[in-house]
Enzyme design. Structure first.
Site, PDB file in Angstrom:
ATOM      1  N   ASP A 478       3.800   3.301  -9.059  1.00  0.00           N
ATOM      2  CA  ASP A 478       3.172   1.979  -8.917  1.00  0.00           C
ATOM      3  C   ASP A 478       3.340   1.156 -10.195  1.00  0.00           C
ATOM      4  O   ASP A 478       3.638   1.691 -11.277  1.00  0.00           O
ATOM      5  CB  ASP A 478       1.672   2.200  -8.607  1.00  0.00           C
ATOM      6  CG  ASP A 478       1.035   1.012  -7.908  1.00  0.00           C
ATOM      7  OD1 ASP A 478       1.688  -0.031  -7.772  1.00  0.00           O
ATOM      8  OD2 ASP A 478      -0.146   1.147  -7.486  1.00  0.00           O
ATOM      9  N   CYS A 526       6.495   1.131  -5.666  1.00  0.00           N
ATOM     10  CA  CYS A 526       5.325   0.316  -5.333  1.00  0.00           C
ATOM     11  C   CYS A 526       5.059  -0.618  -6.502  1.00  0.00           C
ATOM     12  O   CYS A 526       5.267  -0.243  -7.659  1.00  0.00           O
ATOM     13  CB  CYS A 526       4.119   1.229  -5.095  1.00  0.00           C
ATOM     14  SG  CYS A 526       2.568   0.356  -4.790  1.00  0.00           S
ATOM     15  N   SER A 527       4.629  -1.818  -6.200  1.00  0.00           N
ATOM     16  CA  SER A 527       4.133  -2.678  -7.263  1.00  0.00           C
ATOM     17  C   SER A 527       3.059  -3.558  -6.632  1.00  0.00           C
ATOM     18  O   SER A 527       3.367  -4.605  -6.071  1.00  0.00           O
ATOM     19  CB  SER A 527       5.261  -3.530  -7.834  1.00  0.00           C
ATOM     20  OG  SER A 527       4.704  -4.487  -8.709  1.00  0.00           O
ATOM     21  N   GLY A 529       1.657  -3.137  -3.865  1.00  0.00           N
ATOM     22  CA  GLY A 529       2.303  -3.393  -2.580  1.00  0.00           C
ATOM     23  C   GLY A 529       3.779  -3.635  -2.837  1.00  0.00           C
ATOM     24  O   GLY A 529       4.438  -2.879  -3.535  1.00  0.00           O
ATOM     25  N   ASP A 534      13.097  -4.401  -3.873  1.00  0.00           N
ATOM     26  CA  ASP A 534      14.437  -4.960  -4.022  1.00  0.00           C
ATOM     27  C   ASP A 534      15.463  -3.847  -3.914  1.00  0.00           C
ATOM     28  O   ASP A 534      15.131  -2.664  -4.003  1.00  0.00           O
ATOM     29  CB  ASP A 534      14.551  -5.696  -5.365  1.00  0.00           C
ATOM     30  CG  ASP A 534      14.169  -4.810  -6.539  1.00  0.00           C
ATOM     31  OD1 ASP A 534      14.920  -3.865  -6.832  1.00  0.00           O
ATOM     32  OD2 ASP A 534      13.111  -5.046  -7.160  1.00  0.00           O
ATOM     33  N   GLU A 614     -10.191   7.581  18.369  1.00  0.00           N
ATOM     34  CA  GLU A 614      -9.181   7.240  17.355  1.00  0.00           C
ATOM     35  C   GLU A 614      -8.343   8.472  17.027  1.00  0.00           C
ATOM     36  O   GLU A 614      -7.129   8.384  16.841  1.00  0.00           O
ATOM     37  CB  GLU A 614      -9.863   6.719  16.084  1.00  0.00           C
ATOM     38  CG  GLU A 614     -10.480   5.343  16.262  1.00  0.00           C
ATOM     39  CD  GLU A 614     -11.165   4.832  14.996  1.00  0.00           C
ATOM     40  OE1 GLU A 614     -11.241   3.606  14.841  1.00  0.00           O
ATOM     41  OE2 GLU A 614     -11.626   5.673  14.179  1.00  0.00           O
TER      42      GLU A 614
HETATM   43  C1  DGJ Z   1      -1.650  -0.890  -5.809  1.00  0.00           C
HETATM   44  C2  DGJ Z   1      -1.000  -0.191  -4.652  1.00  0.00           C
HETATM   45  O1  DGJ Z   1      -0.237  -1.068  -3.905  1.00  0.00           O
HETATM   46  C3  DGJ Z   1      -2.087   0.464  -3.820  1.00  0.00           C
HETATM   47  O2  DGJ Z   1      -1.523   1.068  -2.691  1.00  0.00           O
HETATM   48  C4  DGJ Z   1      -2.808   1.471  -4.667  1.00  0.00           C
HETATM   49  O3  DGJ Z   1      -1.931   2.496  -5.039  1.00  0.00           O
HETATM   50  C5  DGJ Z   1      -3.385   0.785  -5.891  1.00  0.00           C
HETATM   51  N1  DGJ Z   1      -2.389   0.050  -6.601  1.00  0.00           N
HETATM   52  C6  DGJ Z   1      -4.026   1.798  -6.811  1.00  0.00           C
HETATM   53  O4  DGJ Z   1      -4.460   1.229  -7.967  1.00  0.00           O
END
Ligand code: DGJ
Length: 727
Positions: A478, A526-527, A529, A534, A614
């Site tokens: 992330d 991830c960043s 989201g 890219d 569910e």
């Molecule tokens: C941003 C990520 O996109 C989330 O899924 C989660 O991992 C948080 N950071 C955690 O801080």
């Protein structure tokens, strides 16, 4: 041969399955661009360039007073600053202390089998299926060389480009701008499709006409960003999903970038794309060279679906290297929306137990397991397991999870540091901050200076210790802030653009280390989201968390936009709780599953708190995904309706490569009284084949030309998933 040089006409003609691309060395040694479009022969297309005195268009050295010859309106391959071209340019450089001016002329060329490789930067790879053309240009006055590389994947209909700038002078050379690609189309009347957004709302589709002036998108955030994406499409007014000319351009770079499209003063459309040049000034000492990131482009006259599926296939086969690329991606439950920072081993094991019963493959422990981190204000940098909080060691937790039959994954954010951390207290200078000023904080954290070797080594050590400490088979990588305060204590005075690029090279070095050392580990990018979604990242991380927005309906638009330039196997998508955490919307459980199956599938909720109905629904979703993962991960993807145009129902489809199986999915986004029946025309099937759809038989042609009647919606945001199997 995909690349043909004609000695007489001095033309380089590149053929791919759906396009021809031509350049020509003219009488002054300039490398002009003479053709790019539908496949054609090797005629010298420079006859299309009409020399005329255009006024206020100057002549380069050697052209004397031939006022009909000007770089200001001639289509070129790699236009430079300083030779009378006033449009958006590729290269601006000059010897230190001199006015930046270049005049590049043809020097030599070389054609070879296989695709050229780049060191330290993401790039497509290919052996027998690819060819490389290297064209060397030299400045007319100085020993400055530019090597233009073209990687040609003829059958896959893709060309790659990069430029390497080489200083053979005795003085340093300063590069102020070095773009990766220029496409000079001879006509205007084009449109640009690009993907804008914001946090929790990434890659929104927008199509704009290219009127006079410059249309520019880009990022100055140190990451490719939520706000704009380094993938665009140039197309014609009449281009649709199924027909019409379009050219997709993707920059394989995860940092700040710039894409500019300019409609010419007389005619022509120029697109340039590359690293952002804001505050950029890279010094090349004598003998050194600089490599611009790679750009990939593809042209078709068969519309957007064909363009997207072609690019996706090449990214899947020639960009993604992970061992996981063809394997079934683990279906998982992630602890973030399930528990945020509030968990211990007991809670995690309760979720894991449900996950195992439902048939999931993995538990992912997200943020909060290390240092002192019960919220997002502290702890980043201290990557020691918080055993007090967990109530056991990481190995003990992972062993228990493994015993339940689940794999284990873990979250990290190694590019960042909290000021409230031991790492920051010991190495404050490792964080980027402008001396003498209070640093800008974002999510109350600072960015580590990855341009420094000792910082990169620290991060590699953390990774080694973590992966060796327990049976970890997945890492979520992330990164949660934009970069500013760009200053490296190791290189005071370095321009911010240089620090930014060195940071990216440093990040790629770390990701390459992980790829080489732990090839069996699946790394998800991830960043916050999809802030760094890219093609550059795909070289290291075969899947990327698509957005922090997990609402099924908003994801329709996000997935729609993302699907233009990226394989769906790279789109990580999860079912989460309702009301949704981001927008409070309530959607049926089934709909959340159908949306999340558009990509690498999982859950992001406390499974132990699920209602019995569910649970039943989740069990069925997981079984459907497991049975059909090849279709979801590798099938051709068709956007059947656009959520940006059709506000009633969004429909998409996957069709297996051999056209044996297909699935049509959709979500109703609005309801009406006395509504007309909804129908959708399937795509990509075999016309003459007969398909079984819920026990009824249809020809492929009927399903595609006549279409299929969609089930009536029973409630708000109702959805459907319809399989077609060849009989
Ligand atoms: C941003 C990520 O996109 C989330 O899924 C989660 O991992 C948080 N950071 C955690 O801080």
């Amino acid at each position: 041969m995909a690349i043909i040089y004609n000695e007489q006409t001095k033309t380089f003609t590149i053929h791919t399955e759906k396009s021809t691309y031509q350049m020509k060395v003219d009488q002054h040694g300039m490398l002009l661009h003479t053709y790019f479009g539908a496949p054609t022969d090797e005629s010298d297309y420079s006859y299309l360039i009409v020399p005329e005195d255009r006024g206020f268009c100057g002549q380069p050295a050697g052209a004397g007073d031939d006022r009909t010859y000007s770089m200001d309106f001639y289509p070129q391959e790699y236009p430079v600053h300083g030779n009378s071209d006033f449009r958006v340019l590729c290269l601006k450089a000059g010897l230190k202390g001199h006015v930046p001016t270049l005049d590049l002329r043809f020097f030599s060329y070389h054609i070879s089998r296989g695709k050229y490789a780049l060191s330290g930067l993401p790039a497509l790879f290919g052996e027998d299926e690819a060819e490389t053309l290297e064209i060397v240009l030299k400045d007319l006055f100085e020993e400055i060389y530019v090597h233009l590389y073209y990687g040609v994947f003829e059958e896959k209909n893709v060309i790659t480009r990069t430029a390497v700038i080489e200083n053979r002078c005795k003085e340093p050379l300063e590069i102020k701008r070095a773009m990766s690609l220029c496409l000079d189309f001879m006509d205007n009347d084009m449109e640009l499709v690009h993907f804008y957004g914001k946090h929790a709302c990434e890659r929104q589709f927008e199509r704009v006409p290219l009127l006079h002036g410059i249309v520019e998108i880009g990022s100055r955030r140190g990451a490719s960003s939520h706000q704009h994406n380094p993938f665009v499409v140039l197309c014609r007014k009449e281009t649709t999903e199924d027909a019409g000319a379009c050219c997709g351009v993707s920059l394989l770079y995860s940092g700040s970038f710039r894409i500019q499209a300019e409609a010419g003063q007389i005619e022509g459309t120029r697109l340039v794309c590359g690293m952002d040049d804001d505050e950029f000034c890279w010094t090349l000492e004598p003998g050194e060279s600089f490599t611009a990131p790679e750009a990939v482009f593809s042209y078709t006259e068969k519309g957007f679906s064909d363009l997207s599926n072609g690019l996706k296939a090449v990214f899947h086969q020639n960009l993604i290297r992970s061992e996981w690329k063809d394997k079934k991606r683990p279906t998982l439950v992630n602890s973030w929306e399930a528990a945020y920072f509030d968990f211990n081993a007991e809670k995690l094991l309760a979720i894991a137990k449900e996950a195992a019963e439902l048939g999931l493959d993995m538990l992912v422990l997200d943020d909060g397991w290390f240092g002192v981190r019960d919220d997002d204000n502290s702890g980043l940098g201290d990557w020691n397991v918080n055993e007090g909080k967990l109530g056991c060691s990481l190995r003990e937790l992972v062993d228990c999870v493994n015993k339940m039959g689940l794999q284990f994954g873990i979250w990290v954010e190694l590019e960042m540091v909290s000021e409230d951390s031991n790492l920051y207290r010991s190495h404050p200078d490792w964080a980027m901050a402008v001396p003498g000023r209070d640093p800008n904080r974002s999510r109350n954290q600072l960015v580590l200076d990855l341009s420094r070797a000792e910082v990169r080594q620290y991060i590699k050590n953390v990774i080694d210790t973590l992966i060796q400490s327990a049976n970890i088979t997945y890492i979520k990588w992330d990164m949660n802030r934009s970069m500013d305060n760009l200053y490296s204590a190791a290189e005071p005075g370095a321009p911010q653009g240089v620090v930014r690029h060195k940071y990216m090279l440093g990040l790629y070095e770390i990701l390459e280390y992980i790829h080489q050392t732990y090839p069996e580990v699946l790394v998800e990018g991830c960043s916050g989201g999809g802030g760094r979604f890219d093609a550059g990242m795909l070289y290291y991380t075969p899947q990327i968390w698509c957005s922090d927005n997990t609402d099924a309906v908003e994801r329709l638009g996000i997935h729609y936009g993302t699907s233009f330039g990226y394989p769906m196997s790279s789109v990580a998508a999860h079912v989460s709780e309702c009301p949704n955490e981001q927008n409070r919307r309530v959607t049926p459980f089934q709909t959340r599953g159908i949306c999340a199956m558009q990509g690498a599938f999982g859950y992001e909720m406390d499974l132990s708190a699920m209602l019995p109905e569910e649970k039943d629904c989740a069990k069925e979703q997981i079984a459907v995904y497991n049975q059909n993962y090849r279709l979801f991960q590798q099938g051709d993807y068709y956007r059947i309706t656009s959520p940006y145009e059709n506000h009633d129902v969004t429909v998409w489809s996957y069709v297996s490569r051999n056209k044996e199986t297909a699935v049509l999915c959709g979500v109703y986004t609005d309801l009406h009284g006395n509504a007309a029946p909804a129908r959708a025309k399937w795509k990509g099937l075999e016309e003459g084949a007969v398909y079984d759809v819920d026990g009824r038989k249809f020809t492929g042609m009927a399903l595609m030309r006549g279409g299929i009647v969609l089930p009536k919606p029973e409630c708000n945001y109702d959805s459907f998933m319809i399989f077609a199997r060849k009989v």
